[in-house]
Write a protein that holds these residues in place. Structure first.
Motif, PDB file in Angstrom:
ATOM      1  N   GLU A 123      -2.632   5.500   1.596  1.00  0.00           N
ATOM      2  CA  GLU A 123      -3.604   4.443   1.887  1.00  0.00           C
ATOM      3  C   GLU A 123      -3.445   3.931   3.317  1.00  0.00           C
ATOM      4  OE1 GLU A 123      -4.295   2.197  -2.333  1.00  0.00           O
ATOM      5  OE2 GLU A 123      -2.298   2.021  -1.430  1.00  0.00           O
ATOM      6  N   LYS A 128       1.771  -5.352   2.549  1.00  0.00           N
ATOM      7  CA  LYS A 128       0.521  -5.741   3.208  1.00  0.00           C
ATOM      8  C   LYS A 128       0.786  -6.651   4.402  1.00  0.00           C
ATOM      9  CE  LYS A 128      -3.840  -8.072   2.127  1.00  0.00           C
ATOM     10  NZ  LYS A 128      -4.621  -8.670   1.030  1.00  0.00           N
ATOM     11  N   TYR A 171       0.838  -1.202   0.000  1.00  0.00           N
ATOM     12  CA  TYR A 171       0.000   0.000   0.000  1.00  0.00           C
ATOM     13  C   TYR A 171       0.869   1.246   0.000  1.00  0.00           C
ATOM     14  CZ  TYR A 171      -3.568  -3.284   1.580  1.00  0.00           C
ATOM     15  OH  TYR A 171      -4.423  -4.353   1.685  1.00  0.00           O
TER      16      TYR A 171
END
Length: 67
Positions: A15, A50, A11
């Motif tokens: 985000e 992630k 990300y």
């Protein structure tokens, strides 16, 4: 935070800040202090993997009565 259909492996800082409910500036401040989720630089872009984000979140969890 994420859903089962999210197949991305990383990300952007924007985000991540949104997912954590903090400002982009707060995220950068954490990183300057050596805190916050792990990040890496790929081709000049800062990304948060992630799996690293999910592991960092687990480490931040506290149980009732913990300090």
């Amino acid at each position: 935070m994420t859903n089962c259909t999210d197949s991305r492996v990383a990300y952007s800082p924007v985000e991540v800040a949104k997912m954590l409910g903090v400002s982009h500036d707060t995220l950068h401040r954490w990183w300057k202090r050596g805190e916050g989720p792990p990040r890496l630089k790929v081709g000049g872009r800062v990304l948060v993997p992630k799996q690293a984000l999910e592991e960092w979140l687990k480490e931040q969890a506290t149980l009732p009565g913990d300090q």
